[in-house]
Scaffold this motif. Structure first.
Motif, short mmCIF file in Angstrom:
data_model
loop_
_atom_site.label_atom_id
_atom_site.label_comp_id
_atom_site.label_asym_id
_atom_site.label_seq_id
_atom_site.Cartn_x
_atom_site.Cartn_y
_atom_site.Cartn_z
N THR A 1 40.79 26.07 59.66
CA THR A 1 40.04 25.44 58.58
C THR A 1 40.70 24.13 58.18
OG1 THR A 1 39.30 27.60 57.77
CG2 THR A 1 39.19 25.73 56.23
N TYR A 2 42.03 24.11 58.11
CA TYR A 2 42.75 22.89 57.76
C TYR A 2 42.52 21.80 58.80
CZ TYR A 2 45.33 25.21 53.98
OH TYR A 2 45.69 25.85 52.82
N ILE B 1 50.76 27.31 72.13
CA ILE B 1 51.15 26.03 71.54
C ILE B 1 49.91 25.25 71.12
CG2 ILE B 1 52.28 23.82 72.00
CD1 ILE B 1 53.95 25.36 74.12
N ARG B 2 49.91 24.74 69.89
CA ARG B 2 48.82 23.90 69.42
C ARG B 2 48.88 22.52 70.08
NH1 ARG B 2 46.52 24.18 64.34
NH2 ARG B 2 47.54 22.27 63.62
N GLY B 3 47.71 22.01 70.41
CA GLY B 3 47.65 20.70 71.04
C GLY B 3 46.28 20.09 70.85
N LEU B 4 46.06 18.95 71.49
CA LEU B 4 44.80 18.22 71.38
C LEU B 4 44.04 18.33 72.69
CD1 LEU B 4 43.48 16.44 69.16
CD2 LEU B 4 44.37 14.46 70.37
N PHE B 5 42.76 18.72 72.61
CA PHE B 5 41.95 19.00 73.80
C PHE B 5 40.63 18.24 73.78
CE2 PHE B 5 44.81 22.49 73.22
CZ PHE B 5 45.14 22.92 74.50
N LEU C 1 49.82 20.21 58.57
CA LEU C 1 51.16 20.30 59.13
C LEU C 1 51.67 21.73 59.10
CD1 LEU C 1 52.71 17.10 57.48
CD2 LEU C 1 52.04 17.38 59.89
N PRO C 2 52.44 22.15 60.09
CA PRO C 2 52.94 23.53 60.12
C PRO C 2 53.92 23.81 58.98
CG PRO C 2 54.00 22.21 61.83
CD PRO C 2 52.91 21.36 61.25
N GLN C 3 53.78 24.97 58.39
CA GLN C 3 54.70 25.41 57.34
C GLN C 3 55.88 26.18 57.92
OE1 GLN C 3 54.17 24.44 54.05
NE2 GLN C 3 52.59 23.23 55.09
N ASP C 4 55.65 26.83 59.04
CA ASP C 4 56.67 27.64 59.69
C ASP C 4 57.27 26.87 60.86
OD1 ASP C 4 58.29 29.56 60.80
OD2 ASP C 4 56.65 30.89 61.44
N LEU C 5 58.54 26.52 60.74
CA LEU C 5 59.22 25.79 61.80
C LEU C 5 60.27 26.66 62.50
CD1 LEU C 5 59.78 22.28 60.14
CD2 LEU C 5 57.88 23.06 61.55
N THR D 1 60.91 18.30 56.41
CA THR D 1 60.11 17.07 56.46
C THR D 1 60.68 16.12 57.50
OG1 THR D 1 59.53 17.30 54.12
CG2 THR D 1 59.22 15.13 55.11
N ARG D 2 62.00 15.98 57.54
CA ARG D 2 62.63 15.11 58.54
C ARG D 2 62.38 15.63 59.95
NH1 ARG D 2 66.76 11.49 57.35
NH2 ARG D 2 66.57 11.07 59.60
N THR D 3 62.31 16.95 60.11
CA THR D 3 62.06 17.53 61.43
C THR D 3 60.62 17.28 61.86
OG1 THR D 3 63.74 19.24 61.04
CG2 THR D 3 62.13 19.66 62.79
N LEU D 4 59.68 17.41 60.93
CA LEU D 4 58.28 17.09 61.24
C LEU D 4 58.16 15.63 61.68
CD1 LEU D 4 56.44 18.92 58.32
CD2 LEU D 4 56.31 19.50 60.76
#
Length: 257
Positions: free
Chosen positions: A14-15, A42-46, A116-120, A176-179
């Motif tokens: 939904t996001y 893995i999430r990606g663009l298709f 953006l992912p919350q779980d890293l 945040t720096r990792t994102l």
């Protein structure tokens, strides 16, 4: 952004749909694509429809990109730093901007932040002790420890500023720096190279033989296809030349050569 696979096996959230709506409202011109999960989880663009070599995949205007120049000129950052902007790195500036903006009720970037992912936990920097035990006495562990020290020192140096931002604690800053580190592009604007967070397009995973490349001008950043792409096929980028250890420490995968 991680190692790419080939085809999607599940659709976007939904996001993600809200992010595409936001992109359309703000005049981001993107071919028919979707964010989905591939066979590796893995999430990606298709691509939704077939795309042709030489086709412009996306035209992203500057007002839809969080980039260094924009951050330097923002009221939030100038108010926080009071003349100290030149002492901070691009990534530090963008991190402060994102943390500050995320606290605002009517944030221009809210749809992007929500996506953006919350779980890293899958990123090596956030591995558990048992995970880290698998890479003991390796260069990867040395890189991770050095990175953690570097980010902690950055946080401590910026602490007087971060204390004025709600919920900008150490872990929030490091996440945040990792994102930023895993998603950021280096683009050129008016002859100056700068860091840039580009919604949707940053979802492209790595491939040694990428689908597209990007360029920029005074209007924005353009992504152009380097090859034909079939419907349902993953769109990819190349993250540049790095050692295998650096790829794993930065992104959590070993590139396929």
């Amino acid at each position: 952004m991680v190692q790419a696979n080939t085809t999607a096996v599940s659709s976007s959230s939904t996001y993600d749909h809200a992010l595409f709506n936001w992109a359309q409202q703000h005049h981001m011109q993107i071919a028919k694509v979707e964010i989905a999960v591939n066979a590796l989880g893995i999430r990606g663009l298709f691509a939704i429809h077939p795309l042709k070599k030489g086709q412009v995949l996306a035209n992203i205007p500057w007002h839809c990109i969080i980039h260094t120049e924009q951050v330097r000129e923002s009221n939030e950052i100038n108010g926080l730093l009071q003349g100290e902007i030149d002492t901070l790195s691009d990534h530090e500036l963008i991190a402060l901007f994102m943390l500050c903006q995320a606290t605002q009720a009517q944030c221009h970037w809210q749809a992007y932040y929500n996506s953006l992912p919350q779980d890293l936990s899958q990123h090596p920097l956030f591995f558990t002790e048992s995970d880290l035990a698998q890479i003991t006495n390796t260069r990867i562990l040395s890189i991770l420890k050095k990175r953690w020290r570097f980010l902690t020192q950055s946080y401590e140096r910026l602490l007087p500023i971060l204390q004025t931002i709600p919920n900008a604690h150490l872990m929030a800053y490091i996440k945040t720096r990792t994102l930023i580190n895993t998603r950021c592009f280096t683009v050129e604007r008016f002859g100056e190279k700068q860091a840039a967070m580009i919604p949707i397009m940053e979802m492209m995973n790595h491939n040694e033989d990428p689908s597209c490349h990007w360029s920029s001008d005074e209007k924005g950043v353009y992504f152009t296809l380097l090859k034909d792409v079939n419907a349902g096929e993953e769109l990819t980028d190349n993250y540049g030349k790095k050692s295998k250890e650096r790829y794993f420490a930065n992104y959590g995968f070993y590139p396929q050569r």
